[in-house]
Design an enzyme around this catalytic site. Structure first.
Site, PDB file in Angstrom:
ATOM      1  N   GLY A  46       6.644  -4.563   2.779  1.00 21.05           N
ATOM      2  CA  GLY A  46       5.726  -3.587   2.216  1.00 21.05           C
ATOM      3  C   GLY A  46       6.487  -2.551   1.413  1.00 21.05           C
ATOM      4  N   GLN A  51       8.118   5.271  -2.934  1.00 20.16           N
ATOM      5  CA  GLN A  51       9.477   4.840  -2.579  1.00 20.16           C
ATOM      6  C   GLN A  51      10.310   4.456  -3.800  1.00 20.16           C
ATOM      7  OE1 GLN A  51       7.850   2.009   0.613  1.00 20.16           O
ATOM      8  NE2 GLN A  51       9.899   2.481   1.357  1.00 20.16           N
ATOM      9  N   CYS A  91      12.033   0.229   7.459  1.00 23.05           N
ATOM     10  CA  CYS A  91      11.523   0.726   6.176  1.00 23.05           C
ATOM     11  C   CYS A  91      12.620   0.560   5.140  1.00 23.05           C
ATOM     12  CB  CYS A  91      11.149   2.203   6.325  1.00 23.05           C
ATOM     13  SG  CYS A  91      10.544   2.943   4.800  1.00 23.05           S
ATOM     14  N   LEU A  92      12.246   0.115   3.943  1.00 25.62           N
ATOM     15  CA  LEU A  92      13.251  -0.064   2.890  1.00 25.62           C
ATOM     16  C   LEU A  92      13.895   1.270   2.501  1.00 25.62           C
ATOM     17  CD1 LEU A  92      11.454  -2.732   0.679  1.00 25.62           C
ATOM     18  CD2 LEU A  92      13.372  -3.076   2.257  1.00 25.62           C
ATOM     19  N   HIS A 133       1.691   2.252   7.953  1.00 23.77           N
ATOM     20  CA  HIS A 133       3.039   2.688   7.555  1.00 23.77           C
ATOM     21  C   HIS A 133       3.060   3.034   6.060  1.00 23.77           C
ATOM     22  CE1 HIS A 133       7.623   1.927   7.622  1.00 23.77           C
ATOM     23  NE2 HIS A 133       7.331   2.056   6.351  1.00 23.77           N
ATOM     24  N   GLU A 134       2.460   2.174   5.235  1.00 24.97           N
ATOM     25  CA  GLU A 134       2.499   2.396   3.782  1.00 24.97           C
ATOM     26  C   GLU A 134       1.608   3.567   3.369  1.00 24.97           C
ATOM     27  OE1 GLU A 134       4.870   1.019   2.362  1.00 24.97           O
ATOM     28  OE2 GLU A 134       5.245  -0.624   3.753  1.00 24.97           O
ATOM     29  N   HIS A 137       3.378   6.747   3.707  1.00 30.87           N
ATOM     30  CA  HIS A 137       4.260   7.058   2.574  1.00 30.87           C
ATOM     31  C   HIS A 137       3.512   7.815   1.475  1.00 30.87           C
ATOM     32  CE1 HIS A 137       8.079   5.141   3.417  1.00 30.87           C
ATOM     33  NE2 HIS A 137       7.539   3.965   3.664  1.00 30.87           N
TER      34      HIS A 137
HETATM   35 NI    NI Z   1       8.445   2.280   4.592  1.00 29.51          NI
END
Ligand code: NI
Length: 167
Positions: A46, A51, A91-92, A133-134, A137
């Site tokens: 995701g 991000q 998370c990236l 989660h997204e 963000h």
């Molecule tokens: Ni993330």
């Protein structure tokens, strides 16, 4: 399409609240294509536009094993949350860190697809966690915000050290 640079926690740009997309234009579809390429390349399941330093309410997700089931959410809104589940999240933007986070087990949500068409979705399990989660963000939140203060400060120190080494 182009690979985008992923911001790393604790970059303050991850704290911005993303703005709604007024219309799903070709420019937004180009951003979606870049985000998908960046997510698959990372690899991750995701990615939110914030991000990659684009403060818009756009999310891409692919939780399939085959990595060919891209889901696009523009202006996603979670309309109901039920129950609880705990999953190990990563998370990236927080590379190398995996911690259990408790979130709603079932959600209902609505969004626009990449053609700008509204849709609704009711889901559970990994996809429900991933969407929550997204969407976090988009509101300037990172999954480590759900952890204890002690864990947050350890993770921040570890990542600040890594970013110094990377320069
Ligand atoms: Ni993330």
């Amino acid at each position: 399409m182009a690979l985008r640079t992923i911001l790393h926690y604790p970059d303050p740009r991850l704290r911005r609240t993303a703005q709604p997309v007024a219309a799903v234009t070709d420019a937004i579809r180009a951003l979606i294509a870049d985000m998908a390429e960046t997510m698959y390349g990372a690899p991750g399941i995701g990615l939110a536009a914030v991000q990659v330093d684009e403060p818009y309410r756009v999310v891409v997700i692919d939780i399939s094993e085959s990595r060919d089931q891209l889901q696009v959410f523009v202006n996603p809104e979670i309309t109901s949350r039920e129950g609880e589940q705990q999953m190990e999240e990563g998370c990236l933007s927080v590379p190398g860190i995996y911690e259990p986070v408790t979130r709603a087990a079932r959600i209902k949500m609505r969004a626009l697809d990449r053609e700008g068409k509204p849709f609704e979705l009711e889901t559970a399990g990994l996809l429900a966690t991933c969407i929550q989660h997204e969407v976090d963000h988009l509101d300037g939140k990172v999954f480590v915000d759900h952890l204890s203060r002690l864990k947050q400060s350890r993770i921040r120190k570890k990542l600040e050290k890594q970013s110094r080494l990377a320069m």
